[in-house]
Design an enzyme around this catalytic site. Structure first.
Site, PDB file in Angstrom:
ATOM      1  N   GLU A  24      36.432  16.203  38.719  1.00  0.00           N
ATOM      2  CA  GLU A  24      37.584  15.296  38.712  1.00  0.00           C
ATOM      3  C   GLU A  24      37.493  14.493  39.995  1.00  0.00           C
ATOM      4  OE1 GLU A  24      40.572  13.452  38.944  1.00  0.00           O
ATOM      5  OE2 GLU A  24      41.768  15.234  39.394  1.00  0.00           O
ATOM      6  N   CYS A  36      44.448  10.401  42.816  1.00  0.00           N
ATOM      7  CA  CYS A  36      43.289   9.810  42.139  1.00  0.00           C
ATOM      8  C   CYS A  36      43.765   8.888  41.035  1.00  0.00           C
ATOM      9  CB  CYS A  36      42.275  10.827  41.670  1.00  0.00           C
ATOM     10  SG  CYS A  36      42.929  12.366  41.279  1.00  0.00           S
TER      11      CYS A  36
END
Ligand code: UN1
Length: 511
Positions: A262, A296
């Site tokens: 990720e 993110c």
């Protein structure tokens, strides 16, 4: 500080735990984390040694033998109790997260809620580790799939979501029958220790063996790389930058281990001519400045139709002027500091690159100094009008910088701009034109793991699978069927007849 006491974060602290037990390293190598809120070094933690790493792995191996055989709903019951206990500590944990990461208190509390929610989700999932049955091509044969626990899962987490990302991974891995070794970011060790203590209470109350939930706080060489190289860890779930993720992927794949990655995002919102700006503007602002631009999923690019460009920019400026920057524990503030001075340096460099690359700073662009900003980590949220070919736009600068881009044609043009970066995490369109939104969601639309309509790019719910494509790494965590990533799939064929028909019609006659 009251919350440190409430979470039993008092010296002496240890950096290694296998559940209830804490192990103090014989080392003079102390970690003294820095709070970007006030610049103080608020804890002292001896860093784990490689001998300690070896001990943790041995304990985890033994624990797996026990844990994998416990029925999954009973593992779910342990996760339920963890979720209950986290609820009790929601306030101090939220405060600590805010103090360690610099995110506003509301967001710190929201992160704890995300952890609680994923515990609830995992409890339900513990009764639904479904396989599937299909039909065999052979008479009196049964063909089906089942899922088994995988082993030790290494969870390496980033500073920006010190609790939630651990929860997404570990609570699912736990109900799947795996044991976890957690290496948190050494920028936010307090949250990890506090949570481990809470989990330790549950381990104690249930008389669980050591080694199911393990924490190890150490540096890259001693702990991080040992985990990546360790063949006794079949799966590494890694959250962090693209550069570190590439390193993790290379090392783990060299030994043919599995990864869930990720990594970075470079998320865009498209503002189409028919967008309802009443909801679009707050979504953009929260997406761009929430967590000081360090999610993110942060909105980094705004792709605005020419016909409404000036209106959108004017409304954004007005909204940005109303933002309060300061101590994130004070609830009047919308924006806290960046995580550390290195991030401030990166912010400055990006701002310089914008002007060097023919962009224009429309709002912000400065580091803040003065009595409320003593840590040196507070910066202004920034709006920058940039040219379509501006190189800095391709990068994920972990800071509250929003790049403004224009399009003049159809939604296809906006989608091409949105997809024209190396990363592929989150994306969004604001439109009330159903043809545009369906195009954005179609096979020729957004190439990201997350595609939203009339909501921003950040703040995903835990119930969906979370992750993205291209340099974001392809991993999926949290909801939907992400649990399957933490198990080994087995295809089973059973012959309950008295003949041995071979598949593909092969005739192998021994008579
Ligand atoms: C992250 O930034 O690593 O969707 C996770 C969101 C949060 C999680 C972000 N639920 O913004």
């Amino acid at each position: 500080m009251k919350f440190l006491k409430e979470l039993s974060l008092e010296s002496p602290l240890s950096s290694v735990s296998t559940g209830k037990d804490w192990k103090t390293a014989k080392t003079t190598n102390l970690l003294k984390p820095f709070s970007p809120v006030d610049g103080s070094h608020y804890l002292e933690i001896p860093l784990a040694t490689s001998e300690q790493y070896t001990e943790v792995v041995a304990t985890a191996k033994d624990a797996f033998i026990y844990w994998r055989s416990l029925p999954a709903p009973r593992r779910g019951e342990i996760v339920r109790q963890i979720g209950e206990k986290v609820r009790l500590y929601k306030q101090p944990l939220g405060h600590l997260i805010s103090y360690e990461t610099g995110k506003p208190l509301q967001e710190g509390l929201g992160e704890v809620q995300e952890m609680i929610d994923v515990c609830d989700f995992a409890v339900g999932q513990s009764r639904m580790l479904y396989g599937m049955t299909t039909v065999s091509e052979r008479p009196q044969h049964k063909l089906y799939e089942q899922y088994h626990p995988l082993g030790i899962v290494g969870v390496i987490t980033a500073f920006n979501f010190p609790l939630a990302v651990y929860g997404w991974n570990t609570m699912l891995a736990a109900i799947c029958g795996d044991v976890v070794i957690w290496k948190p970011s050494s920028k936010v060790p307090g949250t990890a220790i506090a949570l481990q203590k809470i989990i330790g209470e549950v381990c104690l109350e249930n008389n669980l063996p050591e080694g199911i939930f393990n924490l190890i706080i150490g540096n890259r060489d001693e702990v991080g790389n040992s985990m990546l190289e360790d063949t006794s860890i079949p799966l590494i779930s890694f959250t962090g930058s693209v550069a570190s993720g590439k390193h993790a992927a290379e090392v783990v794949s060299r030994r043919l281990g599995r990864t869930i990655l990720e990594l970075g995002g470079n998320n865009a919102i498209i503002i189409a001519p028919s967008a309802d700006l009443k909801i679009a503007i707050p979504a953009v602002v929260f997406g761009a400045v929430g967590t000081t631009g360090q999610r993110c999923t942060t909105t980094r690019r705004l792709i605005i139709h020419d016909s409404i460009y000036d209106t959108v920019v004017k409304k954004l400026r007005t909204a940005y002027e109303s933002l309060n920057i300061g101590n994130p524990l004070n609830e009047i503030n919308h924006i806290g500091p960046l995580i550390d001075l290195q991030s401030v340096h990166d912010y400055r460099e990006a701002v310089e690159a914008i002007t060097a690359q023919d962009g224009e700073i429309i709002y912000g662009g400065n580091v803040l100094f003065g009595p409320n900003y003593e840590s040196g980590c507070y910066v202004e949220p920034t709006l920058a009008a940039v040219q379509p070919n501006c190189l800095i736009v391709q990068e994920e600068t972990f800071a509250p910088i929003l790049y403004l881009l224009r399009y003049s044609g159809s939604v296809d043009e906006a989608i091409a701009i949105q997809n024209g970066v190396r990363q592929g995490l989150s994306s969004s369109i604001f439109t009330t034109d159903m043809r545009e939104s369906e195009m954005f969601l179609s096979t020729v639309g957004s190439d990201c793991g997350i595609a939203n309509v009339n909501i921003g790019t950040s703040g995903a719910e835990i119930g969906g699978a979370f992750g993205g494509e291209k340099e974001t790494g392809g991993g999926r965590e949290s909801g939907s069927d992400s649990w399957k990533g933490y198990m080994r799939r087995q295809t089973v064929t059973v012959n309950y007849g008295s003949e041995l028909p071979l598949a593909q019609g092969i005739n192998f006659d021994l008579s």
